[in-house]
Enzyme design. Structure first.
Site, mmCIF file in Angstrom:
data_model
loop_
_atom_site.group_PDB
_atom_site.id
_atom_site.type_symbol
_atom_site.label_atom_id
_atom_site.label_comp_id
_atom_site.label_asym_id
_atom_site.label_seq_id
_atom_site.Cartn_x
_atom_site.Cartn_y
_atom_site.Cartn_z
ATOM 1 N N GLU A 120 -23.862 23.932 33.793
ATOM 2 C CA GLU A 120 -22.982 23.561 34.916
ATOM 3 C C GLU A 120 -23.609 22.546 35.868
ATOM 4 O OE1 GLU A 120 -20.989 26.841 36.811
ATOM 5 O OE2 GLU A 120 -20.000 27.426 34.950
ATOM 6 N N GLU B 145 -19.406 30.569 28.598
ATOM 7 C CA GLU B 145 -19.064 31.531 29.648
ATOM 8 C C GLU B 145 -17.552 31.609 29.786
ATOM 9 O OE1 GLU B 145 -20.948 31.289 33.524
ATOM 10 O OE2 GLU B 145 -22.770 30.463 32.619
HETATM 11 C C1 BG6 Z 1 -20.842 30.150 36.419
HETATM 12 C C2 BG6 Z 1 -22.341 30.230 36.320
HETATM 13 O O1 BG6 Z 1 -20.526 29.255 37.435
HETATM 14 O O2 BG6 Z 1 -20.114 31.261 36.760
HETATM 15 C C3 BG6 Z 1 -22.908 31.635 36.281
HETATM 16 O O3 BG6 Z 1 -22.841 29.480 35.250
HETATM 17 C C4 BG6 Z 1 -22.100 32.516 37.209
HETATM 18 O O4 BG6 Z 1 -24.254 31.567 36.619
HETATM 19 C C5 BG6 Z 1 -20.679 32.565 36.702
HETATM 20 O O5 BG6 Z 1 -22.622 33.789 37.377
HETATM 21 C C6 BG6 Z 1 -19.778 33.466 37.506
HETATM 22 O O6 BG6 Z 1 -19.813 33.065 38.855
HETATM 23 P P1 BG6 Z 1 -20.240 34.039 40.013
HETATM 24 O O7 BG6 Z 1 -20.296 33.175 41.218
HETATM 25 O O8 BG6 Z 1 -19.187 35.084 40.089
HETATM 26 O O9 BG6 Z 1 -21.563 34.610 39.668
#
Ligand code: BG6
Length: 475
Positions: free
Chosen positions: A168, A369
């Site tokens: 990201e 993800e």
């Molecule tokens: C992504 C990241 O933006 O989203 C992760 O790569 C992150 O590191 C995931 O944990 C979920 O976002 P958040 O802010 O709920 O942890």
């Protein structure tokens, strides 16, 4: 069925059903065995009342038990990140053999369990010592990153067939203050850092192909389709501007080695153009990813900015867009439900995103993800009932199957997250895992692992190669 075509989901027999984590959010052991501090360890802006990252889910000490659970879950792939500060504690100095030995053990455990390791080189946790020397704004960080990447690729590529460069990068540039990766959120500096990360990524992709021609490497931005609020031509244009700036700037550069012209034009108007040195163009053009990894949680909807929007300050994050004066303004999409944290849920937008990426770049896609953060609780009978997560994941997996039917080439799916971990800015109460970790924001409790209902559901999904997405879990 949400599609107008009669298509049934199809997954190849070698589809990589996986799950994801990142080092600083799951490992803990923040100063164990010679590890140096990262910008995350040194950040002073952790929101009040949320867990810090010193212990996280203690995966650093419990990875063997965790890998056993991943094997029981049936994972074919585990996407994790390597903490640069374990390997080179100050970023560009001595190599820490204990750090390398740790990942040797983790990777060996995965391979023994029949799980394909997928390694991210850099997931938000820049060595603090490098930050003190200017961080990504300094060109010397490019050299340090290439050196670190060469060390780990040389060491692990005999067992790690898939590598991701930078997680990201787009969110670090646009939301670095929320993620804790940038000190001040100043955009001109962020785009200079961005240019250096592009160079670092290009050099590492090239180095990886030289060192280990058999492994595959790709970028890992957060990509999301962008809708205009209305068919008004200026709203449609605002959506294209935002998409240029958050999506195509990153993937055009990773795959073609050039700046997306619309994004460049916006950067110019905003005074964000980076300093580009002679020779940079050649470095950028000489790197070729083998695939595209992407993270997807939400789609976005924007409109043209209006005079009354002012400076558009507000509480946005990676997945709630506020806007950019004169360019676009984020608005809620009234057709979509939201999760407990205000993030919109849009499975069809996931398919649209996959198709857009495939059509633009024609490279196979690995989803690194996708997932649902929620306030899970352990019931009195010791069970975590998380039907909302099953629903979210089932809807998104269905859309991957449909994307495949529409011709998109997919490598696999690694939802966030394999196990509960600490969110970037919303603590451990925002849980994503298939495996529950017994701790709260301020009480480490037993750190015991507990399989959630979604664990048994995903086990069946993997076992049936995506054919059975039904949510029924035996009580
Ligand atoms: C992504 C990241 O933006 O989203 C992760 O790569 C992150 O590191 C995931 O944990 C979920 O976002 P958040 O802010 O709920 O942890």
């Amino acid at each position: 069925m949400s599609s107008f075509l009669d298509m049934s989901p199809r997954f190849n027999s070698d589809f990589l059903w996986g799950a994801s984590t990142s080092a600083y959010q799951v490992e803990g052991g923040w100063d164990a065995d010679g590890k140096g501090p990262s910008v995350i360890d040194m950040r002073d802006s952790i929101p009040e009342g949320t867990a810090d990252f010193t212990v996280a889910a203690d995966h650093y000490h419990r990875f063997e038990e965790d890998v056993q659970l991943f094997a029981e879950l049936g994972l074919k792939a585990y996407r994790f990140s390597i903490a640069w500060t374990r390997i080179v504690p100050d970023g560009d100095g001595e190599i820490n053999e204990q750090g390398l030995a740790h990942y040797d053990k983790l990777i060996d455990a995965l391979v023994r369990a029949g799980i394909t390791p997928v390694a991210t080189l850099f997931h938000f946790d820049l060595p603090h010592a490098l930050n003190l020397k200017g961080g990504w704004a300094s060109r010397s960080t490019i050299d340090a990153f290439e050196r670190y990447a060469r060390i780990v690729i040389e060491r692990f590529s005999d067992r790690v067939p898939y590598w991701l460069t930078i997680n990201e990068q787009n969110m670090m540039v646009m939301m670095g203050d929320v993620l804790g990766t940038s000190d001040d959120g100043a955009m001109a500096r962020a785009y200079q850092e961005n240019h250096h990360m592009f160079l670092a990524q290009a050099r590492v992709m090239k180095a990886c192909h030289e060192i280990a021609p058999n492994v595959k490497i790709g970028p890992a931005p957060n990509i999301a389709c962008v809708y205009p609020e209305t068919p008004h031509p200026l709203d449609v244009q605002a959506a294209e501007y935002y998409s240029a700036l958050r999506n195509w700037l990153y993937l055009d550069m990773a795959t073609r080695g050039t700046y997306h012209s619309t994004a460049w034009g916006i950067m110019e108007r905003k005074g964000w153009l980076p300093e580009v040195q002679p020779g940079d163009g050649e470095i950028l053009a000489n790197a070729n990813p083998d695939f595209i990894a992407l993270n997807y949680y939400v789609s976005h909807t924007v409109r043209r900015p209006l005079a009354e929007d002012g400076e558009m300050e507000g509480a946005g994050d990676q997945h709630i867009v506020i806007g950019e004066p004169g360019v676009y303004k984020g608005v809620p999409n009234s057709t979509l439900p939201t999760n407990d944290f205000g993030w919109e849920v849009d499975p069809v937008g996931f398919r649209t995103t996959l198709r857009q990426v495939w059509e633009r770049y024609n490279l196979p896609i690995l989803v690194t993800e996708n997932g649902l953060g929620a306030f899970d609780v352990v019931d009195e009978d010791g069970r975590v009932r998380d039907p909302y997560r099953i629903d979210y994941l089932a809807q998104h997996i269905e859309q991957i199957g449909l994307a495949i039917s529409e011709g998109v080439q997919m490598i696999g799916y690694c939802p966030w997250s394999a196990i509960d971990l600490v969110s970037t800015h919303q603590g451990i109460k925002k849980r994503y895992g298939f495996i529950y970790v017994d701790r709260t924001e301020d009480d480490l409790r037993s750190l015991n692992r507990l399989k959630k209902d979604s664990f048994y559901w995903y086990q069946r999904v993997i076992d049936t190669n995506g054919a059975d997405l039904s949510s029924l879990i035996e009580s």
